[in-house]
Design a protein around this motif. Sequence first.
Motif, PDB file in Angstrom:
ATOM      1  N   TRP A 284       7.886   2.021  -1.602  1.00 22.62           N
ATOM      2  CA  TRP A 284       7.639   2.492  -0.241  1.00 22.62           C
ATOM      3  C   TRP A 284       6.168   2.273   0.107  1.00 22.62           C
ATOM      4  O   TRP A 284       5.292   2.598  -0.686  1.00 22.62           O
ATOM      5  CB  TRP A 284       7.969   3.975  -0.104  1.00 22.62           C
ATOM      6  CG  TRP A 284       9.431   4.287  -0.143  1.00 22.62           C
ATOM      7  CD1 TRP A 284      10.165   4.630  -1.236  1.00 22.62           C
ATOM      8  CD2 TRP A 284      10.340   4.268   0.956  1.00 22.62           C
ATOM      9  NE1 TRP A 284      11.462   4.835  -0.905  1.00 22.62           N
ATOM     10  CE2 TRP A 284      11.611   4.624   0.452  1.00 22.62           C
ATOM     11  CE3 TRP A 284      10.195   3.992   2.315  1.00 22.62           C
ATOM     12  CZ2 TRP A 284      12.729   4.709   1.262  1.00 22.62           C
ATOM     13  CZ3 TRP A 284      11.323   4.082   3.116  1.00 22.62           C
ATOM     14  CH2 TRP A 284      12.559   4.443   2.600  1.00 22.62           C
ATOM     15  N   GLY A 285       5.910   1.737   1.270  1.00 23.14           N
ATOM     16  CA  GLY A 285       4.527   1.580   1.679  1.00 23.14           C
ATOM     17  C   GLY A 285       4.368   0.570   2.799  1.00 23.14           C
ATOM     18  O   GLY A 285       5.340   0.112   3.412  1.00 23.14           O
TER      19      GLY A 285
ATOM     20  N   LEU B 298       0.862  -1.175   0.000  1.00 20.87           N
ATOM     21  CA  LEU B 298       0.000   0.000   0.000  1.00 20.87           C
ATOM     22  C   LEU B 298       0.900   1.226   0.000  1.00 20.87           C
ATOM     23  O   LEU B 298       1.622   1.476   0.960  1.00 20.87           O
ATOM     24  CB  LEU B 298      -0.918   0.006   1.226  1.00 20.87           C
ATOM     25  CG  LEU B 298      -1.727  -1.272   1.465  1.00 20.87           C
ATOM     26  CD1 LEU B 298      -2.543  -1.143   2.747  1.00 20.87           C
ATOM     27  CD2 LEU B 298      -2.630  -1.570   0.296  1.00 20.87           C
ATOM     28  N   SER B 299       0.889   1.954  -1.094  1.00 21.02           N
ATOM     29  CA  SER B 299       1.818   3.066  -1.263  1.00 21.02           C
ATOM     30  C   SER B 299       1.646   4.098  -0.152  1.00 21.02           C
ATOM     31  O   SER B 299       0.547   4.609   0.090  1.00 21.02           O
ATOM     32  CB  SER B 299       1.596   3.716  -2.629  1.00 21.02           C
ATOM     33  OG  SER B 299       2.483   4.806  -2.810  1.00 21.02           O
ATOM     34  N   PHE B 300       2.735   4.398   0.552  1.00 19.59           N
ATOM     35  CA  PHE B 300       2.704   5.364   1.642  1.00 19.59           C
ATOM     36  C   PHE B 300       4.135   5.768   1.970  1.00 19.59           C
ATOM     37  O   PHE B 300       5.017   4.921   2.081  1.00 19.59           O
ATOM     38  CB  PHE B 300       2.032   4.767   2.883  1.00 19.59           C
ATOM     39  CG  PHE B 300       1.873   5.743   4.017  1.00 19.59           C
ATOM     40  CD1 PHE B 300       0.888   6.713   3.971  1.00 19.59           C
ATOM     41  CD2 PHE B 300       2.710   5.689   5.112  1.00 19.59           C
ATOM     42  CE1 PHE B 300       0.737   7.622   5.004  1.00 19.59           C
ATOM     43  CE2 PHE B 300       2.566   6.582   6.162  1.00 19.59           C
ATOM     44  CZ  PHE B 300       1.576   7.555   6.103  1.00 19.59           C
ATOM     45  N   LYS B 301       4.378   7.080   2.096  1.00 16.72           N
ATOM     46  CA  LYS B 301       5.703   7.591   2.425  1.00 16.72           C
ATOM     47  C   LYS B 301       5.677   8.482   3.661  1.00 16.72           C
ATOM     48  O   LYS B 301       6.624   9.239   3.900  1.00 16.72           O
ATOM     49  CB  LYS B 301       6.285   8.370   1.243  1.00 16.72           C
ATOM     50  CG  LYS B 301       6.627   7.518   0.041  1.00 16.72           C
ATOM     51  CD  LYS B 301       7.321   8.323  -1.024  1.00 16.72           C
ATOM     52  CE  LYS B 301       7.705   7.454  -2.225  1.00 16.72           C
ATOM     53  NZ  LYS B 301       8.388   8.242  -3.280  1.00 16.72           N
ATOM     54  N   GLY B 302       4.615   8.428   4.437  1.00 21.12           N
ATOM     55  CA  GLY B 302       4.513   9.252   5.629  1.00 21.12           C
ATOM     56  C   GLY B 302       5.296   8.677   6.794  1.00 21.12           C
ATOM     57  O   GLY B 302       6.063   7.715   6.667  1.00 21.12           O
ATOM     58  N   ARG B 303       5.099   9.284   7.940  1.00 18.40           N
ATOM     59  CA  ARG B 303       5.793   8.857   9.153  1.00 18.40           C
ATOM     60  C   ARG B 303       5.022   7.709   9.792  1.00 18.40           C
ATOM     61  O   ARG B 303       3.939   7.898  10.337  1.00 18.40           O
ATOM     62  CB  ARG B 303       5.932  10.032  10.119  1.00 18.40           C
ATOM     63  CG  ARG B 303       6.836  11.139   9.606  1.00 18.40           C
ATOM     64  CD  ARG B 303       6.975  12.258  10.619  1.00 18.40           C
ATOM     65  NE  ARG B 303       5.699  12.899  10.884  1.00 18.40           N
ATOM     66  CZ  ARG B 303       5.522  13.873  11.774  1.00 18.40           C
ATOM     67  NH1 ARG B 303       6.558  14.285  12.498  1.00 18.40           N
ATOM     68  NH2 ARG B 303       4.337  14.416  11.954  1.00 18.40           N
TER      69      ARG B 303
ATOM     70  N   TYR C 247      10.414  -0.776   2.820  1.00 16.79           N
ATOM     71  CA  TYR C 247      11.089  -0.354   1.589  1.00 16.79           C
ATOM     72  C   TYR C 247      11.539  -1.593   0.840  1.00 16.79           C
ATOM     73  O   TYR C 247      12.360  -2.365   1.333  1.00 16.79           O
ATOM     74  CB  TYR C 247      12.288   0.538   1.888  1.00 16.79           C
ATOM     75  CG  TYR C 247      13.100   0.877   0.649  1.00 16.79           C
ATOM     76  CD1 TYR C 247      12.545   1.642  -0.371  1.00 16.79           C
ATOM     77  CD2 TYR C 247      14.399   0.419   0.499  1.00 16.79           C
ATOM     78  CE1 TYR C 247      13.264   1.946  -1.516  1.00 16.79           C
ATOM     79  CE2 TYR C 247      15.138   0.715  -0.635  1.00 16.79           C
ATOM     80  CZ  TYR C 247      14.565   1.477  -1.632  1.00 16.79           C
ATOM     81  OH  TYR C 247      15.275   1.768  -2.766  1.00 16.79           O
ATOM     82  N   MET C 248      10.989  -1.793  -0.342  1.00 14.55           N
ATOM     83  CA  MET C 248      11.330  -2.936  -1.190  1.00 14.55           C
ATOM     84  C   MET C 248      11.732  -2.415  -2.561  1.00 14.55           C
ATOM     85  O   MET C 248      10.868  -2.092  -3.380  1.00 14.55           O
ATOM     86  CB  MET C 248      10.141  -3.892  -1.298  1.00 14.55           C
ATOM     87  CG  MET C 248       9.746  -4.524   0.020  1.00 14.55           C
ATOM     88  SD  MET C 248       8.459  -5.765  -0.161  1.00 14.55           S
ATOM     89  CE  MET C 248       8.359  -6.348   1.530  1.00 14.55           C
ATOM     90  N   PRO C 249      13.015  -2.311  -2.831  1.00 14.84           N
ATOM     91  CA  PRO C 249      13.458  -1.687  -4.079  1.00 14.84           C
ATOM     92  C   PRO C 249      13.094  -2.455  -5.333  1.00 14.84           C
ATOM     93  O   PRO C 249      13.046  -1.874  -6.418  1.00 14.84           O
ATOM     94  CB  PRO C 249      14.982  -1.611  -3.901  1.00 14.84           C
ATOM     95  CG  PRO C 249      15.311  -2.657  -2.892  1.00 14.84           C
ATOM     96  CD  PRO C 249      14.123  -2.734  -1.975  1.00 14.84           C
TER      97      PRO C 249
END
Length: 305
Positions: free
Chosen positions: A257-258, A238-243, A249-251
């Motif tokens: 990011w999520g 689930l896309s998310f870049k918040g705190r 993180y899976m490159p």
Amino acid sequence: MPMVLAYTDFSGNDIPIAGPSAAPPVQRRGIGRGLGRPQPTLAGRNGRGGGRPRGQKPPNFREGWSETNNFRPPPMPFTGSKGPNADYSGFSPVEIFYLYFTAAVWDLLATETNRYANQFMEAKPGTYHWANNPTNINEMKAFVAILLAMGIKRMPQYHMYWATSEMLINRFFPSIMPRNRFQAILRFLHLADNLAPRRPQAPRNKLVKLQLFLDITLPTFYSAYNPGQQLSPDESMLSFKGRLSFVQYMPKKPVKWGMKAFSLNESKTGYTCVWQLYTPVTGTTPSLPVFFNLTHLKTIQRTYT
């Protein structure tokens, strides 16, 4: 009768080392205790005792076995009935949506949002005029409808959905709810009581703000539909870049990011039977047991005998 002390060499012969027929002493090599000195042992070639009797062939563990390339395990009997638990053929999309967002969900949204707004007003009086205009179930349904529509029609900022210019005007959103009211509900949206006592002996739950909501919605996924025999566990991001403490993180994933979630799905239709968000505790919670937890469903277990 004189006593004879002997040891067994690697060929299986007994060589006397003390007594009348003892062999000549063996010359030591190196320095240290017992280096170069033959040690008396029992049977066995490795000097540790035990071993195989003389003349016995080593066991053939492949005897009686044959290789095959077309082995298939017998199928597990499946006695369940696949499909919806009721006739939903005449249902509209909104009615299908209400199968999962039941009345308990809307009551939870309205109750906890009003509770948090009142708590905020007590701490900072005069900031918002919420006490005279609390939200209700119908207004929460309109709020969720706006959120779903925003996912279809993307705009950079919230206030642009209520823009009045000819280029950006959209008559749907102003007809549902005023902009200021939408922002106020978004400000106080809650699903749990912040002042509810926590159990100190219970393990830390990182989803405590969502637990009541999940406890209501997740059982509806496997109560409204009976899955077939072929099930497939899967993971998604689930896309998310918040705190957030459990952001992954899976490159190598399309969504790098999520939040990682595990789900158990029906293979043919892709229907999600159960879903669980992955909230690891550092060094203690591996991903694999989450898959096993997904299979602990009475609806699925009762279909196999």
